[in-house]
Scaffold this motif. Structure first.
Motif, PDB file in Angstrom:
ATOM      1  N   ASN A  45       0.807  -1.216   0.000  1.00  0.00           N
ATOM      2  CA  ASN A  45       0.000   0.000   0.000  1.00  0.00           C
ATOM      3  C   ASN A  45       0.838   1.262   0.000  1.00  0.00           C
ATOM      4  O   ASN A  45       0.320   2.347   0.237  1.00  0.00           O
ATOM      5  CB  ASN A  45      -0.936   0.002   1.209  1.00  0.00           C
ATOM      6  N   ASP A  46       2.154   1.083  -0.232  1.00  0.00           N
ATOM      7  CA  ASP A  46       3.033   2.240  -0.275  1.00  0.00           C
ATOM      8  C   ASP A  46       2.985   3.056   1.000  1.00  0.00           C
ATOM      9  O   ASP A  46       2.888   4.283   0.962  1.00  0.00           O
ATOM     10  CB  ASP A  46       2.616   3.162  -1.441  1.00  0.00           C
ATOM     11  N   LYS A  47       3.035   2.392   2.129  1.00  0.00           N
ATOM     12  CA  LYS A  47       2.998   3.114   3.400  1.00  0.00           C
ATOM     13  C   LYS A  47       4.270   2.805   4.179  1.00  0.00           C
ATOM     14  O   LYS A  47       4.883   1.759   3.983  1.00  0.00           O
ATOM     15  CB  LYS A  47       1.781   2.679   4.203  1.00  0.00           C
ATOM     16  N   GLN A  48       4.618   3.732   5.060  1.00  0.00           N
ATOM     17  CA  GLN A  48       5.812   3.510   5.866  1.00  0.00           C
ATOM     18  C   GLN A  48       5.435   3.154   7.296  1.00  0.00           C
ATOM     19  O   GLN A  48       5.678   3.909   8.217  1.00  0.00           O
ATOM     20  CB  GLN A  48       6.685   4.776   5.875  1.00  0.00           C
ATOM     21  N   ILE A  49       4.826   1.999   7.438  1.00  0.00           N
ATOM     22  CA  ILE A  49       4.439   1.614   8.791  1.00  0.00           C
ATOM     23  C   ILE A  49       5.457   0.617   9.327  1.00  0.00           C
ATOM     24  O   ILE A  49       5.804  -0.363   8.680  1.00  0.00           O
ATOM     25  CB  ILE A  49       3.028   1.025   8.799  1.00  0.00           C
ATOM     26  N   THR A  50       5.974   0.958  10.507  1.00  0.00           N
ATOM     27  CA  THR A  50       7.085   0.150  10.994  1.00  0.00           C
ATOM     28  C   THR A  50       6.727  -0.710  12.197  1.00  0.00           C
ATOM     29  O   THR A  50       7.468  -1.612  12.553  1.00  0.00           O
ATOM     30  CB  THR A  50       8.263   1.053  11.388  1.00  0.00           C
ATOM     31  N   GLY A  51       5.593  -0.422  12.836  1.00  0.00           N
ATOM     32  CA  GLY A  51       5.302  -1.235  14.021  1.00  0.00           C
ATOM     33  C   GLY A  51       3.890  -1.047  14.513  1.00  0.00           C
ATOM     34  O   GLY A  51       3.014  -0.539  13.797  1.00  0.00           O
ATOM     35  N   ILE A  52       3.700  -1.459  15.743  1.00  0.00           N
ATOM     36  CA  ILE A  52       2.370  -1.470  16.313  1.00  0.00           C
ATOM     37  C   ILE A  52       2.490  -1.023  17.765  1.00  0.00           C
ATOM     38  O   ILE A  52       3.466  -1.359  18.450  1.00  0.00           O
ATOM     39  CB  ILE A  52       1.766  -2.889  16.180  1.00  0.00           C
ATOM     40  N   SER A  53       1.509  -0.260  18.221  1.00  0.00           N
ATOM     41  CA  SER A  53       1.604   0.246  19.599  1.00  0.00           C
ATOM     42  C   SER A  53       1.402  -0.907  20.591  1.00  0.00           C
ATOM     43  O   SER A  53       0.792  -1.920  20.274  1.00  0.00           O
ATOM     44  CB  SER A  53       0.545   1.323  19.836  1.00  0.00           C
ATOM     45  N   ARG A  54       1.906  -0.683  21.796  1.00  0.00           N
ATOM     46  CA  ARG A  54       1.779  -1.697  22.852  1.00  0.00           C
ATOM     47  C   ARG A  54       0.328  -2.078  23.078  1.00  0.00           C
ATOM     48  O   ARG A  54      -0.031  -3.245  23.162  1.00  0.00           O
ATOM     49  CB  ARG A  54       2.290  -1.095  24.178  1.00  0.00           C
ATOM     50  N   GLU A  55      -0.486  -1.022  23.154  1.00  0.00           N
ATOM     51  CA  GLU A  55      -1.897  -1.225  23.467  1.00  0.00           C
ATOM     52  C   GLU A  55      -2.581  -2.079  22.390  1.00  0.00           C
ATOM     53  O   GLU A  55      -3.321  -3.013  22.691  1.00  0.00           O
ATOM     54  CB  GLU A  55      -2.565   0.149  23.548  1.00  0.00           C
ATOM     55  N   ALA A  56      -2.296  -1.746  21.130  1.00  0.00           N
ATOM     56  CA  ALA A  56      -2.896  -2.496  20.034  1.00  0.00           C
ATOM     57  C   ALA A  56      -2.388  -3.937  20.057  1.00  0.00           C
ATOM     58  O   ALA A  56      -3.153  -4.888  19.822  1.00  0.00           O
ATOM     59  CB  ALA A  56      -2.547  -1.839  18.699  1.00  0.00           C
ATOM     60  N   MET A  57      -1.114  -4.103  20.362  1.00  0.00           N
ATOM     61  CA  MET A  57      -0.555  -5.450  20.441  1.00  0.00           C
ATOM     62  C   MET A  57      -1.240  -6.252  21.550  1.00  0.00           C
ATOM     63  O   MET A  57      -1.583  -7.422  21.354  1.00  0.00           O
ATOM     64  CB  MET A  57       0.956  -5.361  20.688  1.00  0.00           C
ATOM     65  N   ASP A  58      -1.494  -5.595  22.691  1.00  0.00           N
ATOM     66  CA  ASP A  58      -2.188  -6.275  23.784  1.00  0.00           C
ATOM     67  C   ASP A  58      -3.552  -6.775  23.344  1.00  0.00           C
ATOM     68  O   ASP A  58      -3.942  -7.905  23.631  1.00  0.00           O
ATOM     69  CB  ASP A  58      -2.389  -5.315  24.975  1.00  0.00           C
ATOM     70  N   VAL A  59      -4.272  -5.891  22.635  1.00  0.00           N
ATOM     71  CA  VAL A  59      -5.598  -6.265  22.155  1.00  0.00           C
ATOM     72  C   VAL A  59      -5.493  -7.478  21.237  1.00  0.00           C
ATOM     73  O   VAL A  59      -6.227  -8.455  21.369  1.00  0.00           O
ATOM     74  CB  VAL A  59      -6.248  -5.079  21.410  1.00  0.00           C
ATOM     75  N   LEU A  60      -4.539  -7.419  20.317  1.00  0.00           N
ATOM     76  CA  LEU A  60      -4.414  -8.506  19.341  1.00  0.00           C
ATOM     77  C   LEU A  60      -3.953  -9.810  19.992  1.00  0.00           C
ATOM     78  O   LEU A  60      -4.294 -10.894  19.535  1.00  0.00           O
ATOM     79  CB  LEU A  60      -3.452  -8.109  18.214  1.00  0.00           C
ATOM     80  N   MET A  61      -3.184  -9.680  21.068  1.00  0.00           N
ATOM     81  CA  MET A  61      -2.731 -10.893  21.751  1.00  0.00           C
ATOM     82  C   MET A  61      -3.878 -11.578  22.483  1.00  0.00           C
ATOM     83  O   MET A  61      -3.847 -12.770  22.734  1.00  0.00           O
ATOM     84  CB  MET A  61      -1.633 -10.561  22.777  1.00  0.00           C
ATOM     85  N   LYS A  62      -4.912 -10.782  22.831  1.00  0.00           N
ATOM     86  CA  LYS A  62      -6.010 -11.351  23.611  1.00  0.00           C
ATOM     87  C   LYS A  62      -7.190 -11.802  22.756  1.00  0.00           C
ATOM     88  O   LYS A  62      -8.039 -12.545  23.220  1.00  0.00           O
ATOM     89  CB  LYS A  62      -6.518 -10.296  24.621  1.00  0.00           C
ATOM     90  N   TYR A  63      -7.234 -11.334  21.540  1.00  0.00           N
ATOM     91  CA  TYR A  63      -8.393 -11.605  20.688  1.00  0.00           C
ATOM     92  C   TYR A  63      -8.511 -13.105  20.377  1.00  0.00           C
ATOM     93  O   TYR A  63      -7.523 -13.842  20.441  1.00  0.00           O
ATOM     94  CB  TYR A  63      -8.262 -10.770  19.407  1.00  0.00           C
TER      95      TYR A  63
END
Ligand SMILES: Nc1ncnc2c1ncn2[C@@H]1O[C@H](COP(=O)(O)OP(=O)(O)OP(=O)(O)O)[C@@H](O)[C@H]1O
Ligand SMILES: [Mg+2]
Length: 452
Positions: free
Chosen positions: A336-354
């Motif tokens: 998508n031609d974006k410069q995304i390098t990571g994920i916030s802690r909070e978002a990672m927590d959510v994804l780890m629990k889903y």
């Protein structure tokens, strides 16, 4: 175009005229008036095509051809024969000559002949390259895993790849069954041969039969010509029978016969064909309980389940979530031609629990969507779909703590599906996308729960 052609001809006038012509065409041309010298040259230089006279002192063109081919099967040889000696030309072709041309040589014909041979060579090498790329892309390298449970899965899959054993891959939707099937094929000895997929859920019974085995012309109304089946297309390679749990009972008998006897017939034909295929089957259904219900044959199950690979759901191997997220972020920000390098802690927590009812495919979709939506260089909780960041769907009326595990999972599934259908205005494509499952899978669930 850097092709090298070696011309072998004991008559110097001929030699010079042909060599001169080919040089003008832009080829790199090497010359020799003696076959033995020609063999030396071919040993030292990267020669693509040898153009050799048939009758020469020291050794005949046919002997030269045979020796050249033995030393380097990739060299293409064109034999020049005297007009009228067709037998020698035929002998040369049998020994592997690419073509022959009669003397006196028609230079225009020679030019076309060389061009065709080189085109074919190019295709072959492109094909080989493509296949290497395929096995790199679909080999085990492409499967991301970190958890010890996945390590076990990869270990079994890796060991079974080199055998011809039938493999049954089971796991919930989106766990990577097809990915594993491909890795087994593209890492095994059949990797140069086709990998053919047949999806048993996609077709009604009669069509499925002819899809698998093919049919003769006139076998049924609408069969206006002969068609090869998937078994035939997969010859020498692997047939991936996806959603094998959806095969109707009557066809299960036929499939069982093929697995037992290794032969089958096209629909409407009595000629037996040999089934030279390695079978990998997959399902997200619980075949053992289907056997108990009488909707799946136990003998077929045992034939398919020679080696069993069970892929655990993502929620049971959460260690795999971070590396998968990383890989998906990389892939989708590039796409998508974006410069995304990571994920916030909070978002990672959510994804780890889903809970990931759609497993890796769902995680893949979640990351894709978040990458597209994200306005900074990190994915934050706000970029995640609501069903993930606020993961409690309305209970479907039943007490959360009542009922068996399966009942609870099913109630949860129904609530998710109803929610997604509502949110997408009853558009199945969109609802499926939102749930991170295929549309076909959604249709199956809608039918199963009678939600329409
Ligand atoms: N370990 C993994 N590493 C990277 N990508 C994965 C992994 N497992 C699955 N995927 C990706 O998840 C998606 C779903 O995988 P796949 O189609 O193999 O699942 P499936 O089990 O066949 O699903 P279904 O039952 O719905 O047919 C694919 O895009 C696949 O590339
Ligand atoms: Mg699949």
């Amino acid at each position: 175009m850097d092709y090298t052609i070696l011309v072998v001809e004991d008559e110097s006038v001929q030699l010079e005229s042909i060599a001169g012509f080919l040089s003008k065409q832009g080829y790199r041309v090497l010359k020799s008036s003696r076959p033995l010298r020609a063999l030396e040259i071919a040993g030292d230089e990267a020669v693509d095509i040898v153009l050799s006279d048939f009758r020469m002192p020291e050794m005949s063109g046919v002997e030269l051809l045979a020796t050249m081919k033995r030393r380097n099967p990739g060299i293409e040889v064109i034999i020049m024969t005297a007009y009228g000696s067709v037998e020698s030309a035929i002998e040369a072709m049998k020994l592997g000559a690419a073509d022959y041309i009669t003397k006196p040589v028609d230079l225009h014909r020679l030019q076309i002949m060389i061009r065709n041979i080189l085109e074919r060579k190019q295709l072959i090498s492109e094909n080989r390259l493509l296949r290497t790329q395929l096995s790199e892309r679909f080999g085990f390298q492409g499967i991301i895993s970190q958890s010890s449970t996945m390590a076990q899965v990869m270990n079994i899959a890796g060991r079974v790849a080199s055998s011809n054993a039938t493999v049954l891959v089971t796991g919930e939707t989106g766990t990577g069954k097809e990915l594993i099937a491909k890795a087994v094929h593209f890492s095994g000895s059949r990797r140069e041969q086709p990998f053919i997929v047949v999806n048993c859920a996609a077709l009604p019974e009669t069509l499925l039969e002819s899809e698998l085995f093919g049919h003769e012309k006139g076998a049924f109304t609408g069969a206006d010509r002969m068609r090869r089946g998937r078994f035939e297309m997969a010859k020498g390679g692997t047939l991936f029978i996806d959603e094998v749990g959806e095969i109707p009972l009557s066809l299960q008998v036929k499939l069982l016969r093929v697995l037992q006897e290794k032969t089958y017939e096209r629909v409407g034909s009595s000629t037996s064909l040999v089934a030279d295929v390695r079978i990998v089957a997959a399902t997200n259904r619980d075949l053992e309980s289907m056997i108990r219900e009488g909707s799946f044959r136990s003998d077929l199950y045992y034939r398919l389940n020679v080696v069993s690979i069970r892929i655990p759901p993502l929620r049971d191997r959460r260690d795999d979530i971070p590396p998968l997220i990383d890989a998906f972020i990389q892939r989708f920000s590039k796409e998508n031609d974006k410069q995304i390098t990571g994920i916030s802690r909070e978002a990672m927590d959510v994804l780890m629990k889903y809970s990931y009812p759609g497993n890796i495919r769902e995680l893949e979709n979640i990351v894709q969507q978040s990458v597209v939506l994200s306005r900074s260089s990190t994915i934050t909780r706000d970029d995640l779909p609501i069903r993930v960041s606020e993961p409690y769907p309305e209970a479907s009326g039943k007490d959360e703590m009542q009922g068996s595990f399966t009942e609870k999972v099913e109630a949860f599934e129904q609530a998710m599906i109803l929610g997604a259908m509502k949110a997408s205005g009853n558009v199945q494509t969109r609802a499926a996308e939102q749930l991170g499952i295929s549309e076909r899978h959604l249709r199956y669930k809608l039918k199963k729960y009678d939600l329409k």
